[in-house]
Enzyme design. Sequence first.
Site, PDB file in Angstrom:
ATOM      1  CG  HIS A   1      -3.467   3.322   1.451  1.00 30.88           C
ATOM      2  ND1 HIS A   1      -2.769   3.546   0.296  1.00 30.88           N
ATOM      3  CD2 HIS A   1      -2.679   3.789   2.452  1.00 30.88           C
ATOM      4  CE1 HIS A   1      -1.614   4.127   0.579  1.00 30.88           C
ATOM      5  NE2 HIS A   1      -1.537   4.294   1.890  1.00 30.88           N
ATOM      6  CG  HIS A   2      -3.777   7.531   3.264  1.00 27.58           C
ATOM      7  ND1 HIS A   2      -3.612   7.387   4.619  1.00 27.58           N
ATOM      8  CD2 HIS A   2      -2.633   7.086   2.690  1.00 27.58           C
ATOM      9  CE1 HIS A   2      -2.401   6.897   4.870  1.00 27.58           C
ATOM     10  NE2 HIS A   2      -1.796   6.682   3.708  1.00 27.58           N
TER      11      HIS A   2
ATOM     12  CE  LYS B   1       4.094   6.546   4.067  1.00 27.61           C
ATOM     13  NZ  LYS B   1       4.017   6.030   5.446  1.00 27.61           N
TER      14      LYS B   1
ATOM     15  CG  HIS C   1      -0.237   0.005   2.526  1.00 29.95           C
ATOM     16  ND1 HIS C   1       0.282  -1.143   3.085  1.00 29.95           N
ATOM     17  CD2 HIS C   1       0.072   1.017   3.378  1.00 29.95           C
ATOM     18  CE1 HIS C   1       0.859  -0.835   4.228  1.00 29.95           C
ATOM     19  NE2 HIS C   1       0.758   0.461   4.431  1.00 29.95           N
ATOM     20  CG  ASP C   2       2.237   3.490   3.162  1.00 29.19           C
ATOM     21  OD1 ASP C   2       1.378   4.166   2.555  1.00 29.19           O
ATOM     22  OD2 ASP C   2       2.354   3.463   4.401  1.00 29.19           O
TER      23      ASP C   2
ATOM     24  CG  HIS D   1       2.087   7.724   0.301  1.00 27.47           C
ATOM     25  ND1 HIS D   1       1.515   8.634   1.152  1.00 27.47           N
ATOM     26  CD2 HIS D   1       1.510   6.538   0.612  1.00 27.47           C
ATOM     27  CE1 HIS D   1       0.640   8.021   1.935  1.00 27.47           C
ATOM     28  NE2 HIS D   1       0.612   6.740   1.625  1.00 27.47           N
TER      29      HIS D   1
ATOM     30  CG  ASP E   1      -2.657   2.400   7.689  1.00 26.12           C
ATOM     31  OD1 ASP E   1      -1.595   1.847   8.050  1.00 26.12           O
ATOM     32  OD2 ASP E   1      -2.689   3.526   7.138  1.00 26.12           O
TER      33      ASP E   1
HETATM   34 FE   LIG Z   1      -0.148   5.310   3.158  1.00 21.44          FE
END
Ligand SMILES: [Fe+2]
Length: 357
Positions: free
Chosen positions: A270-271, A220, A216-217, A245, A299
């Site tokens: 996802h945010h 970054k 998911h991240d 990101h 999360d």
């Molecule tokens: Fe994230």
Amino acid sequence: MRVLLVDDDAGLRALLRMTFDVFDIDVDEASGATEARELIRADPPDVIVLDVVMPGMDGLQFCRELKSSRETRDIAVVLLSGSEGGTRVAADAAGAEAYVPKPFSPLELLAVVERLSGGLYGVPFRATKKIGSEEEQLLLYARDLRHLLQIERAQRSLVQEAYRQTVAAFTSALESKDTDSGKHSQRVQLYALELARTMDTELADDPSAEYGFLLHDVGKIGIPDRVLQKPAPLTEPERALMQTHTVLGEQMLAGVALLQGPGMHIVRSHHERWDGEGYPDGLVRDETPTGARIFAVADTLDAMTSDRVYRAALPWSAAHDEILSQSGLQFDPDVVDAFRACESSLRDVRREFSAAS
Ligand SMILES: [Fe+2]
């Protein structure tokens, strides 16, 4: 390697083509000597597999013709024949490099072809006995087909393993950059899978979602270290940069076939929040794909119950209260219900990670 199959039996040619295809050998086909001659002239193959009994010029005659011409005599010829005995002698006399009597195992023929072309790939397979009936030939085909399917299955699991290793390499690259990540990616993946199993079993079984939870991240990786590792609250421009990101991750993974669908939705969304206050798209309620709505709870659960640069881990009960209080605000109420239903399994995940570290 390229093989030319010369046989008037289209069914046999199709079967041999399928066998050779599995091993990435290119196959040309001809139904008789006339057609074969043209194909050989246009582009000489490495090996010719030639049936003895064909209408028009038979295989033995055609083999003699090939071996008497300077252009074609170096091409290896394998003769196939339905009759035993004298034909082997005739095949030798015609100059063929190998003779394979019918019924034969396609994999045996493949081994002969590989040997003649100097290939190193050995096929560890041999027929045990030969009986010249049609049924026996069918049985040999069936056995070979099973063997090929086993090979194909083994190759598929190798590809899946390669995917897994690639994803693991991505996440460890991220962990080395992001001081907060640690085992976050793996924990959050397990939390999300547990929630998914409770809510939407189809999603839980989809490898795309599984990898999406883990990656998911990944965007970054494209965020500068001075922002990612800043031990203080971010300024507004830094926060805006950090939020990219999500779309960066989606761009990075756009070409990965396995992640298309739920995996990509998780990476991008996802945010997002149930009330529309999230990013990058400000999606409201179930406009956000299910995987991403599930992920949001996983999360927060992990973020609150893990040590951060700026604070120690909070107790599980604090995360529990926060998730319940955000039902219908930050989180999808159905996901919060799923959280309550499977909370003890989620705690087990947490305990296993604590015990392992
Ligand atoms: Fe994230």
